[in-house]
Design a protein around this motif. Structure first.
Motif, PDB file in Angstrom:
ATOM      1  N   LEU A   1      28.068  39.239  34.927  1.00 18.15           N
ATOM      2  CA  LEU A   1      29.271  40.404  33.310  1.00 18.15           C
ATOM      3  C   LEU A   1      29.671  41.032  34.027  1.00 18.15           C
ATOM      4  O   LEU A   1      29.377  41.818  35.026  1.00 18.15           O
ATOM      5  CB  LEU A   1      28.067  41.090  32.658  1.00 18.15           C
ATOM      6  CG  LEU A   1      28.960  41.972  31.219  1.00 18.15           C
ATOM      7  CD1 LEU A   1      30.129  40.935  30.761  1.00 18.15           C
ATOM      8  CD2 LEU A   1      27.824  42.793  30.135  1.00 18.15           C
ATOM      9  N   ILE A   2      31.536  41.378  34.042  1.00 14.26           N
ATOM     10  CA  ILE A   2      32.481  41.687  35.480  1.00 14.26           C
ATOM     11  C   ILE A   2      33.199  42.000  34.359  1.00 14.26           C
ATOM     12  O   ILE A   2      33.363  41.763  32.576  1.00 14.26           O
ATOM     13  CB  ILE A   2      32.815  40.602  36.572  1.00 14.26           C
ATOM     14  CG1 ILE A   2      33.538  39.908  36.108  1.00 14.26           C
ATOM     15  CG2 ILE A   2      31.187  40.360  37.585  1.00 14.26           C
ATOM     16  CD1 ILE A   2      33.976  39.122  37.031  1.00 14.26           C
ATOM     17  N   CYS A   3      34.576  43.259  35.041  1.00  9.53           N
ATOM     18  CA  CYS A   3      35.309  43.489  33.597  1.00  9.53           C
ATOM     19  C   CYS A   3      36.298  42.983  33.534  1.00  9.53           C
ATOM     20  O   CYS A   3      35.811  41.812  34.828  1.00  9.53           O
ATOM     21  CB  CYS A   3      35.690  45.036  34.344  1.00  9.53           C
ATOM     22  SG  CYS A   3      36.237  45.085  36.524  1.00  9.53           S
ATOM     23  N   ASN A   4      36.926  43.050  32.948  1.00  9.20           N
ATOM     24  CA  ASN A   4      37.834  42.248  32.453  1.00  9.20           C
ATOM     25  C   ASN A   4      38.404  41.615  33.766  1.00  9.20           C
ATOM     26  O   ASN A   4      39.514  40.485  34.052  1.00  9.20           O
ATOM     27  CB  ASN A   4      38.938  42.202  31.377  1.00  9.20           C
ATOM     28  CG  ASN A   4      39.956  41.798  30.729  1.00  9.20           C
ATOM     29  OD1 ASN A   4      41.150  42.090  30.884  1.00  9.20           O
ATOM     30  ND2 ASN A   4      39.834  40.108  29.994  1.00  9.20           N
ATOM     31  N   ASP A   5      39.509  42.941  34.104  1.00 16.78           N
ATOM     32  CA  ASP A   5      40.331  43.194  35.432  1.00 16.78           C
ATOM     33  C   ASP A   5      40.128  42.608  36.520  1.00 16.78           C
ATOM     34  O   ASP A   5      41.091  41.468  37.670  1.00 16.78           O
ATOM     35  CB  ASP A   5      40.620  44.363  35.712  1.00 16.78           C
ATOM     36  CG  ASP A   5      41.381  45.350  34.579  1.00 16.78           C
ATOM     37  OD1 ASP A   5      41.837  44.871  33.584  1.00 16.78           O
ATOM     38  OD2 ASP A   5      40.818  46.335  34.296  1.00 16.78           O
ATOM     39  N   CYS A   6      38.200  42.460  36.838  1.00 21.37           N
ATOM     40  CA  CYS A   6      38.087  41.805  38.082  1.00 21.37           C
ATOM     41  C   CYS A   6      37.553  40.547  37.290  1.00 21.37           C
ATOM     42  O   CYS A   6      38.080  39.203  38.877  1.00 21.37           O
ATOM     43  CB  CYS A   6      36.402  42.102  37.948  1.00 21.37           C
ATOM     44  SG  CYS A   6      35.952  44.098  39.137  1.00 21.37           S
ATOM     45  N   ASN A   7      37.688  39.663  36.193  1.00 24.39           N
ATOM     46  CA  ASN A   7      37.325  38.637  36.407  1.00 24.39           C
ATOM     47  C   ASN A   7      38.714  37.864  36.315  1.00 24.39           C
ATOM     48  O   ASN A   7      39.200  36.505  36.270  1.00 24.39           O
ATOM     49  CB  ASN A   7      37.048  38.261  34.605  1.00 24.39           C
ATOM     50  CG  ASN A   7      36.263  36.938  34.544  1.00 24.39           C
ATOM     51  OD1 ASN A   7      36.167  36.547  35.298  1.00 24.39           O
ATOM     52  ND2 ASN A   7      36.743  36.404  33.477  1.00 24.39           N
ATOM     53  N   ALA A   8      39.790  39.015  35.965  1.00 25.00           N
ATOM     54  CA  ALA A   8      41.328  37.946  35.942  1.00 25.00           C
ATOM     55  C   ALA A   8      42.209  38.223  37.782  1.00 25.00           C
ATOM     56  O   ALA A   8      42.166  37.198  37.803  1.00 25.00           O
ATOM     57  CB  ALA A   8      41.745  39.188  35.328  1.00 25.00           C
ATOM     58  N   ALA A   9      41.614  38.793  38.600  1.00 20.42           N
ATOM     59  CA  ALA A   9      41.363  39.249  39.774  1.00 20.42           C
ATOM     60  C   ALA A   9      40.774  38.289  41.052  1.00 20.42           C
ATOM     61  O   ALA A   9      41.874  37.406  41.807  1.00 20.42           O
ATOM     62  CB  ALA A   9      41.312  40.526  40.318  1.00 20.42           C
ATOM     63  N   ASP A  10      39.854  37.029  40.069  1.00 20.77           N
ATOM     64  CA  ASP A  10      39.393  35.779  40.736  1.00 20.77           C
ATOM     65  C   ASP A  10      40.563  34.667  40.276  1.00 20.77           C
ATOM     66  O   ASP A  10      40.782  33.961  41.424  1.00 20.77           O
ATOM     67  CB  ASP A  10      37.936  35.234  40.103  1.00 20.77           C
ATOM     68  CG  ASP A  10      37.992  33.935  40.333  1.00 20.77           C
ATOM     69  OD1 ASP A  10      37.121  33.738  41.711  1.00 20.77           O
ATOM     70  OD2 ASP A  10      37.893  33.125  39.165  1.00 20.77           O
ATOM     71  N   ALA A  11      41.021  34.885  39.292  1.00 22.39           N
ATOM     72  CA  ALA A  11      42.055  34.027  38.719  1.00 22.39           C
ATOM     73  C   ALA A  11      43.902  33.998  39.532  1.00 22.39           C
ATOM     74  O   ALA A  11      44.050  32.804  39.489  1.00 22.39           O
ATOM     75  CB  ALA A  11      42.485  33.941  37.803  1.00 22.39           C
ATOM     76  N   ALA A  12      43.525  35.019  39.402  1.00 22.54           N
ATOM     77  CA  ALA A  12      45.207  35.624  40.297  1.00 22.54           C
ATOM     78  C   ALA A  12      44.872  35.798  41.794  1.00 22.54           C
ATOM     79  O   ALA A  12      45.619  34.425  42.104  1.00 22.54           O
ATOM     80  CB  ALA A  12      46.086  37.167  40.522  1.00 22.54           C
ATOM     81  N   MET A  13      44.001  35.997  42.646  1.00 29.65           N
ATOM     82  CA  MET A  13      43.519  35.292  44.064  1.00 29.65           C
ATOM     83  C   MET A  13      43.921  33.376  44.277  1.00 29.65           C
ATOM     84  O   MET A  13      44.603  33.382  45.223  1.00 29.65           O
ATOM     85  CB  MET A  13      42.740  35.766  44.516  1.00 29.65           C
ATOM     86  CG  MET A  13      42.477  36.117  45.872  1.00 29.65           C
ATOM     87  SD  MET A  13      43.890  36.464  47.241  1.00 29.65           S
ATOM     88  CE  MET A  13      43.650  38.179  46.985  1.00 29.65           C
ATOM     89  N   LYS A  14      42.552  33.336  43.195  1.00 24.04           N
ATOM     90  CA  LYS A  14      43.635  31.549  43.523  1.00 24.04           C
ATOM     91  C   LYS A  14      44.420  31.738  43.410  1.00 24.04           C
ATOM     92  O   LYS A  14      45.386  30.374  44.097  1.00 24.04           O
ATOM     93  CB  LYS A  14      42.231  30.932  42.605  1.00 24.04           C
ATOM     94  CG  LYS A  14      40.703  31.160  43.065  1.00 24.04           C
ATOM     95  CD  LYS A  14      39.888  30.312  42.236  1.00 24.04           C
ATOM     96  CE  LYS A  14      40.316  31.148  40.804  1.00 24.04           C
ATOM     97  NZ  LYS A  14      39.068  30.138  39.610  1.00 24.04           N
ATOM     98  N   ALA A  15      45.243  31.830  42.467  1.00 25.36           N
ATOM     99  CA  ALA A  15      46.644  31.587  42.738  1.00 25.36           C
ATOM    100  C   ALA A  15      47.606  31.926  43.335  1.00 25.36           C
ATOM    101  O   ALA A  15      48.211  30.489  44.147  1.00 25.36           O
ATOM    102  CB  ALA A  15      47.562  31.869  40.903  1.00 25.36           C
ATOM    103  N   ARG A  16      47.373  32.596  44.069  1.00 33.32           N
ATOM    104  CA  ARG A  16      48.213  33.920  45.283  1.00 33.32           C
ATOM    105  C   ARG A  16      47.938  32.543  46.608  1.00 33.32           C
ATOM    106  O   ARG A  16      48.651  31.899  47.276  1.00 33.32           O
ATOM    107  CB  ARG A  16      47.673  34.576  45.892  1.00 33.32           C
ATOM    108  CG  ARG A  16      48.577  36.017  44.908  1.00 33.32           C
ATOM    109  CD  ARG A  16      47.919  37.208  45.416  1.00 33.32           C
ATOM    110  NE  ARG A  16      48.543  37.887  44.377  1.00 33.32           N
ATOM    111  CZ  ARG A  16      48.453  39.422  44.389  1.00 33.32           C
ATOM    112  NH1 ARG A  16      48.077  39.637  46.048  1.00 33.32           N
ATOM    113  NH2 ARG A  16      49.412  40.622  43.531  1.00 33.32           N
ATOM    114  N   LEU A  17      46.474  31.608  46.924  1.00 32.91           N
ATOM    115  CA  LEU A  17      46.115  31.113  47.579  1.00 32.91           C
ATOM    116  C   LEU A  17      46.837  29.720  47.418  1.00 32.91           C
ATOM    117  O   LEU A  17      46.560  29.151  48.665  1.00 32.91           O
ATOM    118  CB  LEU A  17      45.007  30.266  47.530  1.00 32.91           C
ATOM    119  CG  LEU A  17      44.170  32.052  48.085  1.00 32.91           C
ATOM    120  CD1 LEU A  17      42.505  32.520  48.240  1.00 32.91           C
ATOM    121  CD2 LEU A  17      44.008  32.840  49.148  1.00 32.91           C
TER     122      LEU A  17
END
Length: 510
Positions: free
Chosen positions: A147-163
């Motif tokens: 369980l993590i905060c919504n912002d950390c979960n969104a950061a996972d997707a955002a970093m993958k998009a940048r890569l």
């Protein structure tokens, strides 16, 4: 309302009396003070109300994961506590969201293993091989559900998009990796350190690739029978003697079918969640060109669903959705991910009771606005079913039967082919509110089914275990059922016969 516990001792018996809380009817202060809520969080908690005041808003979007954790919970990635995670959106909604983050590698690995391990396997051996795949899976994924905060979960997707596109669709950054590339700040979504993310990526990809290869290898070993493991017992009988189970059984039996202490946890969660900040469900979309599927695209979906989906197969080629009147071809549309989607899903429908004797016996002073006699399942399109799902999410405590199949017709209006329905949230909520009497009748119907089937089962069990006739079982059971308050004391034999007949009728008609 507070829970009161009173022990009364008399001979060999002790009586424990307590009040079952009605969280739906309680004020925020009453919920907050209740012993079952003291370590919980929700829209009623002192911290949530303080945050709403600090941000100057009355719009709150607080999800179930947030409600299930205590007030001072800390995100394992960004180390922010709840009071720092809560943030205001552009539409002045206080967002209080936690998400379960899991390794999507497990999804890909499971598919790779099963493709190899289960090919051509049937019967009992198929169950054994499936268990072997499930047992191996934790060895393959890089991390478990967290369980993590919504912002950390969104950061996972955002970093993958940048890569970029080289990142496999089923790759997920671990919580430890997310912690290294996020730049947390109170009450704000995360900024990202892209350089750190790029530096972490090669090692993470190597782990991903190695574990996928291991999954393929395990699938081949399982297919060869090298990891078969037969389980002969699924439960520990000793658990039936735990105090919590025994106490619940006592309360369960004392309450009877219509007054059981069930659903307290869900009632507290429903009282804790909030979707008041969501203005619409199925938002109006900007006009866009609708992609119409080709005949080949529809045939591919139709063949796949005919093989895999009994509701689709049983509906037949001329089916039309009872909610929106669209055909199988017309419900086919592109998903958000760009793939074709069409499905038929089941909802319950009911018929009112008209038999005078049944109406009299079912009333029992409940003053129900209606009495329902039988139910059946109706296949609706996935978009109509989504309206029901959206309603359950928007109205905490709402259930699948809170919206009738007939309601979908008025909510949808003129449905467009190959397009998701667009329904305003307030219309769904108003429909749920107006269905309060219907929901009460549905709950009474399910309780009635359980009551009559329980009496029928008692007769069946006595006849099977003792070999007595139906009449003998009736004579033996009626006094016992009256003593257990499962039959009225007045004319119990007539009640017994009616309940047996009702059980047999429901078994035939549903």
């Amino acid at each position: 309302m507070q829970t009161r516990a009173i022990f009364l001792t008399s001979g060999t018996m002790r009586t424990l009396q307590f009040e079952v809380p009605d969280f739906a009817a309680m004020s925020d202060d009453e919920v907050q003070r209740h012993v079952l809520a003291r370590t919980k969080d929700g829209r009623w908690s002192s911290q949530t109300r303080w945050l709403l005041e600090q941000f100057g808003t009355n719009k709150l979007d607080l999800n179930e994961a947030w409600a299930q954790t205590w007030i001072d919970w800390q995100c394992p990635c960004c180390l922010r506590r709840k009071a720092e995670i809560a943030r205001l959106t552009e539409t002045r909604v206080l967002l209080c969201q936690l998400d379960w983050h899991h390794d999507h590698l497990a999804d890909a690995a499971s598919e790779a293993m099963r493709d190899r391990a289960l090919a051509g396997i049937e019967g009992d051996l198929l169950v054994v091989r499936k268990r072997a795949c499930s047992a191996a899976l934790p060895l393959i994924s890089r991390f478990g559900h967290v369980l993590i905060c919504n912002d950390c979960n969104a950061a996972d997707a955002a970093m993958k998009a940048r890569l970029g596109r080289d990142v496999p669709r089923t790759f997920s950054f671990s919580p430890e990796e997310i912690a290294r590339f996020v730049k947390p700040a109170p009450h704000a979504s995360h900024a990202l350190d892209e350089d750190v993310g790029r530096a972490l990526w090669p090692a993470a990809l190597a782990q991903y690739s190695e574990r996928m290869a291991f999954a393929a290898s395990m699938g081949e070993r399982i297919a060869a029978g090298r990891h078969d493991h037969v389980i002969h017992s699924y439960s520990d009988p000793a658990r039936d003697y735990e105090d919590t189970r025994l106490l619940y059984r006592l309360a369960h039996e004392a309450g009877g079918i219509r007054n059981r202490p069930d659903g307290i946890g869900e009632a507290l969660l429903a009282r804790s969640r909030s979707t008041a900040g969501r203005s619409t469900t199925g938002k109006k979309r900007t006009t866009a060109k609708v992609r119409i599927p080709s005949g080949d695209e529809f045939r591919a979906i139709d063949e796949a669903q005919t093989r895999a989906s009994p509701p689709w197969r049983n509906a037949g080629p001329t089916w039309q959705c009872p909610g929106c009147a669209r055909s199988k071809f017309e419900i086919l549309r592109l998903s958000n991910k760009g793939s074709w989607r069409a499905a038929i899903m089941l909802l319950n429908d009911f018929r009112p009771e008209t038999d005078p004797e049944s109406l009299h016996r079912r009333d029992r002073g409940q003053n129900l606005p209606m009495v329902l006699t039988v139910h059946w399942q109706v296949g609706v399109c996935h978009d109509c079913r989504q309206i029901v799902t959206d309603g359950m999410a928007a109205q905490p405590g709402a259930e699948q039967d809170s919206i009738r199949v007939a309601d979908l017709r008025s909510l949808v209006g003129d449905a467009l082919p190959h397009t998701r329905h667009s329904v305003v949230k307030d219309a769904i909520l108003n429909q749920i509110d107006s269905n309060a009497g219907w929901v009460a009748a549905v709950k009474d119907y399910w309780a009635h089914r359980e009551e009559v089937h329980a009496v029928h089962f008692e007769r069946y069990r006595m006849m099977r275990t003792t070999g007595v006739s139906s009449d003998a079982a009736r004579r033996a059971l009626v006094p016992t059922l009256v003593a257990a308050a499962k039959l009225p004391a007045v004319a119990p034999e007539a009640w017994f016969d009616w309940m047996i007949a009702e059980s047999e009728r429901l078994s035939r008609e549903t």
